[in-house]
Design an enzyme around this catalytic site. Sequence first.
Site, mmCIF file in Angstrom:
data_model
loop_
_atom_site.group_PDB
_atom_site.id
_atom_site.type_symbol
_atom_site.label_atom_id
_atom_site.label_comp_id
_atom_site.label_asym_id
_atom_site.label_seq_id
_atom_site.Cartn_x
_atom_site.Cartn_y
_atom_site.Cartn_z
ATOM 1 C CG HIS A 16 13.724 32.162 43.945
ATOM 2 N ND1 HIS A 16 13.571 30.986 44.637
ATOM 3 C CD2 HIS A 16 15.050 32.431 43.974
ATOM 4 C CE1 HIS A 16 14.743 30.561 45.058
ATOM 5 N NE2 HIS A 16 15.662 31.421 44.677
ATOM 6 C CE1 TYR A 56 8.060 31.584 38.594
ATOM 7 C CE2 TYR A 56 9.799 32.995 37.758
ATOM 8 C CZ TYR A 56 9.088 32.488 38.824
ATOM 9 O OH TYR A 56 9.371 32.880 40.106
ATOM 10 N NE ARG A 91 9.069 30.864 44.728
ATOM 11 C CZ ARG A 91 9.040 31.355 43.479
ATOM 12 N NH1 ARG A 91 8.681 32.594 43.265
ATOM 13 N NH2 ARG A 91 9.366 30.577 42.464
#
Length: 394
Positions: A285, A294, A281
Amino acid sequence: MTNPNNATITTVHRAAFTGGDALKIPTLRILKDDGSLYDGAEAPALDKATALKMYDTMVFIRVLDERMLAAQRQGRISFYMQCLGEEATTVGSAAALTDHDMIMAQYREQGALRYRGFTLEQFMNQLFSNELDLGKGRQMPVHYGSNAINYMTISSPLGTQIPQASGYAYAQKLRGLDAVTICYFGEGAASEGDFHAGLNMAAVHKAPVIFFCRNNGYAISTPANEQFVGDGIACRGVGYGMKTIRVDGADILAVYQATQMAREHAIKHHEPVLIESIAYRLGAHSSSDDPSGYRSKEEEALWRKNDPIGRFKAWLLQQGWLDEAADKAQTEQLRVDILDALKVAEKVAKPGIEHLISDVYAEPIPALQQQLDELKQHIRKYPDAYPITAGRLD
């Protein structure tokens, strides 16, 4: 002797564990980054028209994602989710299906929706929740659905579509339909109880469903190595006794071929199949997420080189099916068309408040009608809090 345990009994006489790494599932990859085929690989049978439709769909979604994320940042829509880096997964798999196969998506499968024929205007109407939206404005942006093209409306709760897909596919089997259900979900959703219930149900009842797991490395901010210890998600399909295949999710030819195989098996044997797509990805998100908290920019840059659109484009150029200049012009025109459609959709009126209950039942039941009347009274009392709706009350 009968075997009520339904287990293979191979007797040994010294105790030994079977380790979690006993099963190693390979990853199918057909296309190299430069668009050539790997030695020994065979491209699936694709005609020019289908291949170009697949490519055009991927480009459309890439441009749509860019424009609509920008629109969210401008405050024009409330929410958005990109499928950046995963375009090959849903476009390649959707292309391998027939139009009467059911699609049950999670929320990053707009490529499958577009391939089925969802129009630019329909995308925009849903994203702006206007009165032309098929869902009558009752869903968050990106929660698409279309009965006309067999695309089940998306639910926000994670994993709910997995057991639903098992049940729907079982009904297809009972009715004798030449059709399957494909169910998309992320590796994070595979941690939900619905995943295990759905796969076990499909395996036991031999439902013709294709479980398509998009393992993109992160469940929002949780990396895969903090979600599970096993070898990805594919090994779970084997554990439930179903045919399983893992593919490079940035290789559209591999995805297409694997889904073709899965559909053929599901139809012929009335059995479920699990496909695990390994991709990344590249975007956040969602528009509410900041991935810098992160993962590193260096990691993203490394994976950005594994671009599914660039790889497929290189293959198309080698086939002589794509013209660079025409492709560039078409992409630029697409940007214009998307912006024009956005400007139109954001000016369309919102749905009337009565649509909250208009088709829950054939006729609204008294309890729902009472709730709607009370809501209207509340809005009339506090019109400044509901400026759009208050002006449209009868």
